[in-house]
Design a protein around this motif. Sequence first.
Motif, PDB file in Angstrom:
ATOM      1  N   LYS A  41       0.887  -1.174  -0.174  1.00 18.89           N
ATOM      2  CA  LYS A  41       0.154  -0.107  -0.109  1.00 18.89           C
ATOM      3  C   LYS A  41       0.869   1.420  -0.127  1.00 18.89           C
ATOM      4  O   LYS A  41       0.508   2.407  -0.288  1.00 18.89           O
ATOM      5  CB  LYS A  41      -1.011  -0.089   1.164  1.00 18.89           C
ATOM      6  N   THR A  42       2.030   1.173   0.260  1.00 18.05           N
ATOM      7  CA  THR A  42       2.820   2.516   0.438  1.00 18.05           C
ATOM      8  C   THR A  42       4.265   2.064  -0.120  1.00 18.05           C
ATOM      9  O   THR A  42       4.537   1.018  -1.157  1.00 18.05           O
ATOM     10  CB  THR A  42       3.008   2.860   1.978  1.00 18.05           C
ATOM     11  N   CYS A  44       8.682   1.143   0.766  1.00 18.22           N
ATOM     12  CA  CYS A  44       9.512   0.655   2.060  1.00 18.22           C
ATOM     13  C   CYS A  44      10.578   0.196   1.458  1.00 18.22           C
ATOM     14  O   CYS A  44      10.709  -0.126   0.454  1.00 18.22           O
ATOM     15  CB  CYS A  44       8.583  -0.231   2.986  1.00 18.22           C
ATOM     16  N   SER A  53       4.320   0.395  -4.110  1.00 19.15           N
ATOM     17  CA  SER A  53       2.844   0.247  -4.504  1.00 19.15           C
ATOM     18  C   SER A  53       2.726   0.394  -6.105  1.00 19.15           C
ATOM     19  O   SER A  53       2.672   1.565  -6.297  1.00 19.15           O
ATOM     20  CB  SER A  53       1.953   1.070  -3.585  1.00 19.15           C
ATOM     21  N   LYS A  56       0.142   3.194  -6.463  1.00 21.19           N
ATOM     22  CA  LYS A  56       0.461   4.759  -6.333  1.00 21.19           C
ATOM     23  C   LYS A  56       1.515   5.063  -7.172  1.00 21.19           C
ATOM     24  O   LYS A  56       1.380   6.341  -7.683  1.00 21.19           O
ATOM     25  CB  LYS A  56       0.952   4.374  -4.850  1.00 21.19           C
ATOM     26  N   GLU A  72      10.593   9.661  -3.794  1.00 20.95           N
ATOM     27  CA  GLU A  72      10.663   8.385  -2.910  1.00 20.95           C
ATOM     28  C   GLU A  72      11.913   7.443  -3.061  1.00 20.95           C
ATOM     29  O   GLU A  72      12.073   6.801  -2.019  1.00 20.95           O
ATOM     30  CB  GLU A  72       9.203   7.588  -3.233  1.00 20.95           C
ATOM     31  N   CYS A 164       7.753   6.746   3.964  1.00 17.97           N
ATOM     32  CA  CYS A 164       7.612   5.362   3.896  1.00 17.97           C
ATOM     33  C   CYS A 164       7.160   4.651   5.081  1.00 17.97           C
ATOM     34  O   CYS A 164       7.231   5.199   6.152  1.00 17.97           O
ATOM     35  CB  CYS A 164       9.171   4.880   3.239  1.00 17.97           C
ATOM     36  N   ASP A 165       7.033   3.208   4.837  1.00 19.54           N
ATOM     37  CA  ASP A 165       6.794   2.523   5.974  1.00 19.54           C
ATOM     38  C   ASP A 165       8.015   1.748   6.611  1.00 19.54           C
ATOM     39  O   ASP A 165       8.918   1.110   5.842  1.00 19.54           O
ATOM     40  CB  ASP A 165       5.876   1.447   5.621  1.00 19.54           C
ATOM     41  N   SER A 180       1.839  -1.905   6.653  1.00 21.06           N
ATOM     42  CA  SER A 180       1.221  -1.923   5.419  1.00 21.06           C
ATOM     43  C   SER A 180       1.411  -2.993   4.644  1.00 21.06           C
ATOM     44  O   SER A 180       1.784  -3.014   3.568  1.00 21.06           O
ATOM     45  CB  SER A 180       1.419  -0.548   4.785  1.00 21.06           C
TER      46      SER A 180
END
Length: 428
Positions: A41-42, A44, A53, A56, A72, A164-165, A180
Amino acid sequence: MDKITLSNEILSACAKSLCSEFIYFAYPIGRLNPKSKEHLKTVCTNGEGGYFSPEKVCELTALGRMDEVKGEILHLLMHCIFLHPFKQTKNAQNYGLACDITVGYILDGLQYPFGDKLYKIKRKAVYKSIIDRFGGINDNFTQKFAENLTREETDEMKRIFTVCDHSPWYPSSANDETASATVNLNLGDGGEEIESLAEGWSAIARNLLPQIGKLNPDLKRVITVAVGGDGEYKSFLRSFIRKRERIKASEDEFDYIFYKLGLDLYKNVPLIENLEYSDARNYAEIVIAIDTSGSTDGEPIKKLLKEVFGLIKSMETTSERYKLRIIQCDLKVQKEDVVVGSEEFSALMENYRLYGGGGTDFRPVFNRLTDLKRKGEKIEGLIYFTDGMGVYPKEVPPFKTCFVILGDGEGVEVPHFAYKINVEEDLL
């Protein structure tokens, strides 16, 4: 084309664009190998790779916000270069926030801001607060900053800095409400795999230092803090040494008869060109300052002196010699020696003694070298051997500085303009 394939093509294009923009990041980005991960979902990283993702990535690209995807990638890359995923911590919440503040500072400096404009303004206020308090921004300072925040302040900081996660950094994220769908990206409870990844990224970070040079001093300082350790002063010392040669004519080997004959026969065309060689050297001056207060033991200092000069000697050739200035100081400069070459150093070391024993004030050495610099001395940089407890200068000096801290250096905070290296005495 399915979304995974499309997303990976976008990530590949973004990575290539970043490599052309920041050449020194080409290999590290290749090592990060950004790629899409289904059900994620994100974004990382676990240090093994960078994961995105697909939905995204495709959405941002469709909205014309490809720079956010590139940002990112850089965000994950900075985490790895600063070794964030591999460091143990008792407070994951504060540690993660501190890491994001450090990375955010570098990304804003690289002109890859994230979030809306209001967040950018708030981040600048945070950077100013940290710099005003600590004199600079690195992992050590941001962690101290995060430790003193209230719960409400911490939540606000997370909103403006989180990209980020971080859950893959820790042994288990199954019960982490912020996770996530990244549980399957965790590397486990530690061991050889994590150690190997940490060593690999540490080597990448060290190799970046000479490539970055003066292009990004802030990035260089953060990397140095992240990978600093025993023996780093050797690499720092190497950067002080520069080859300088002044070329002039060799009158002994120059034949004026043939030279003039060519001019007579062919006007402006001499038969033999002027031979050139280097007969003069401008010595690169390396300064070693020694804290001779009562809290610093003399024997480790002497060993460090010999080890450092051994490095200089190993780089010395028949055409290159180096000037070494050695200053002893406690509350004032107690002794100053200047040596050129191995013979002079050996003679100095035969009966070398440390003078002093009072408190510690680093400023007299900085004042002395700044004065010498104004008078024309080529002061390349200063390496200061100390326990780190003393009065530091506040003004940025006109030369590079590294404090070599004897012991673990815990609690020692050097000025933002200086490097800090820890050297354990039992390793000497």
